[in-house]
Design a protein around this motif. Sequence first.
Motif, mmCIF file in Angstrom:
data_model
loop_
_atom_site.group_PDB
_atom_site.id
_atom_site.type_symbol
_atom_site.label_atom_id
_atom_site.label_comp_id
_atom_site.label_asym_id
_atom_site.label_seq_id
_atom_site.Cartn_x
_atom_site.Cartn_y
_atom_site.Cartn_z
ATOM 1 N N TYR A 1 0.418 -1.463 -0.258
ATOM 2 C CA TYR A 1 0.316 -0.048 0.258
ATOM 3 C C TYR A 1 1.307 1.512 0.142
ATOM 4 N N TYR A 2 0.402 2.069 -0.464
ATOM 5 C CA TYR A 2 1.008 3.701 -0.849
ATOM 6 C C TYR A 2 1.564 3.893 0.623
ATOM 7 N N ARG A 3 0.734 3.883 1.489
ATOM 8 C CA ARG A 3 1.331 4.464 3.064
ATOM 9 C C ARG A 3 2.925 3.671 3.280
ATOM 10 N N ASP A 4 2.417 2.062 2.973
ATOM 11 C CA ASP A 4 3.285 1.548 3.411
ATOM 12 C C ASP A 4 5.393 1.713 3.098
ATOM 13 N N LEU A 5 5.136 2.498 1.901
ATOM 14 C CA LEU A 5 6.272 2.506 0.790
ATOM 15 C C LEU A 5 7.359 3.902 1.533
ATOM 16 N N ASN A 6 8.391 3.426 0.870
ATOM 17 C CA ASN A 6 9.488 4.691 0.885
ATOM 18 C C ASN A 6 9.677 6.131 0.039
ATOM 19 N N GLU A 7 10.351 6.513 0.960
ATOM 20 C CA GLU A 7 9.930 8.006 -0.189
ATOM 21 C C GLU A 7 10.577 7.829 -1.184
ATOM 22 N N GLU B 1 7.929 7.453 -7.362
ATOM 23 C CA GLU B 1 7.640 6.421 -8.613
ATOM 24 C C GLU B 1 6.261 6.048 -8.340
ATOM 25 N N GLU B 2 5.565 6.053 -7.489
ATOM 26 C CA GLU B 2 4.534 5.391 -6.937
ATOM 27 C C GLU B 2 3.548 6.660 -7.635
ATOM 28 N N ARG B 3 3.564 7.345 -6.357
ATOM 29 C CA ARG B 3 2.643 9.520 -7.345
ATOM 30 C C ARG B 3 2.351 9.968 -8.900
ATOM 31 N N LYS B 4 3.000 9.019 -9.940
ATOM 32 C CA LYS B 4 3.958 8.696 -10.406
ATOM 33 C C LYS B 4 2.469 8.614 -11.384
ATOM 34 N N ASN B 5 2.485 7.542 -11.636
ATOM 35 C CA ASN B 5 1.339 6.466 -11.682
ATOM 36 C C ASN B 5 -0.207 6.125 -11.391
ATOM 37 N N ILE B 6 0.014 6.578 -9.941
ATOM 38 C CA ILE B 6 -1.215 6.948 -9.393
ATOM 39 C C ILE B 6 -2.032 8.236 -10.406
ATOM 40 N N LEU B 7 -0.858 9.544 -10.512
ATOM 41 C CA LEU B 7 -1.374 10.591 -11.864
ATOM 42 C C LEU B 7 -1.494 10.226 -13.041
ATOM 43 N N ASN B 8 -0.754 9.180 -13.043
ATOM 44 C CA ASN B 8 -1.371 8.284 -14.496
ATOM 45 C C ASN B 8 -2.531 8.316 -14.806
ATOM 46 N N GLY B 9 -3.150 7.641 -13.100
ATOM 47 C CA GLY B 9 -4.504 7.020 -13.148
ATOM 48 C C GLY B 9 -5.794 7.684 -13.510
ATOM 49 N N PHE B 10 -4.931 8.968 -12.488
ATOM 50 C CA PHE B 10 -5.704 10.528 -11.950
ATOM 51 C C PHE B 10 -6.137 10.567 -13.518
ATOM 52 N N ASN B 11 -5.519 10.943 -14.734
ATOM 53 C CA ASN B 11 -4.837 11.730 -15.641
ATOM 54 C C ASN B 11 -5.939 10.756 -16.429
ATOM 55 N N PHE B 12 -6.424 9.394 -16.913
ATOM 56 C CA PHE B 12 -6.822 8.459 -17.530
ATOM 57 C C PHE B 12 -8.155 9.008 -17.344
ATOM 58 N N ALA B 13 -8.470 8.768 -15.635
ATOM 59 C CA ALA B 13 -10.112 9.143 -14.928
ATOM 60 C C ALA B 13 -10.811 10.564 -15.906
ATOM 61 N N ARG B 14 -9.839 11.892 -16.133
ATOM 62 C CA ARG B 14 -9.392 12.804 -16.921
ATOM 63 C C ARG B 14 -10.526 12.965 -18.672
ATOM 64 N N LYS B 15 -9.602 11.914 -18.814
ATOM 65 C CA LYS B 15 -9.305 11.303 -20.627
ATOM 66 C C LYS B 15 -10.995 10.515 -20.141
ATOM 67 N N VAL B 16 -11.798 9.697 -19.948
ATOM 68 C CA VAL B 16 -12.613 8.924 -19.716
ATOM 69 C C VAL B 16 -13.772 9.970 -20.073
ATOM 70 N N ILE B 17 -13.328 11.321 -18.455
ATOM 71 C CA ILE B 17 -15.023 11.892 -18.836
ATOM 72 C C ILE B 17 -14.823 12.814 -20.323
ATOM 73 N N GLU B 18 -13.529 13.279 -20.559
ATOM 74 C CA GLU B 18 -13.848 14.121 -21.818
ATOM 75 C C GLU B 18 -14.341 13.171 -23.026
ATOM 76 N N THR B 19 -14.436 12.050 -22.936
ATOM 77 C CA THR B 19 -14.868 11.397 -24.316
ATOM 78 C C THR B 19 -15.981 10.356 -24.509
ATOM 79 N N GLY B 20 -16.224 10.202 -23.343
ATOM 80 C CA GLY B 20 -17.685 9.947 -22.883
ATOM 81 C C GLY B 20 -17.543 8.300 -22.590
ATOM 82 N N GLU B 21 -16.136 7.938 -22.600
ATOM 83 C CA GLU B 21 -15.748 6.570 -23.226
ATOM 84 C C GLU B 21 -17.590 5.420 -21.733
#
Length: 162
Positions: A69-75, A80-100
Amino acid sequence: MDKKKVQVYFGKGKGKTTAAVGQCIRAASQGKSVIMIQFLKGKDTDEFSFLLKLEPSIKLFRFEKAHEYYRDLNEEERNEERKNILNGFNFARKVIETGECDVLVLDEILGLIDLDIITVDDIIKLINLKEDYYKLLLTGQNLPEQLVPYMDRISEIVPIKE
């Protein structure tokens, strides 16, 4: 197309994700397409791997790579995980924008605010991206007061006895 509806399951109790999955199954049984993006769950996919059997009606995405889990990771791992999470957030934005999809579930997205990965304003912008999608469903432990006016339905999950 149905008007946008924003729903949230929040609270300290267990069952928020399960309630969201119930909404996914209900929507899929009505012929609606569903995308669920899970955040902060680590790479533990056993709990909801059965959803993979429901594709293409319900599509499940996780962008995190770490098994912990994120809270159990070292800095370094968190960065690195923060980048992956933000990719997921940006994907959510794309899903909404495109009406997927008709229903978009962002599981544990409110936890991203608690961890300072995204802000309340980021969620508000996400909600306001488009007016003509069917449903946006958010989950997490804490619901910031600033988000309440943007919600059509709020359900608090509170443990009575553990």
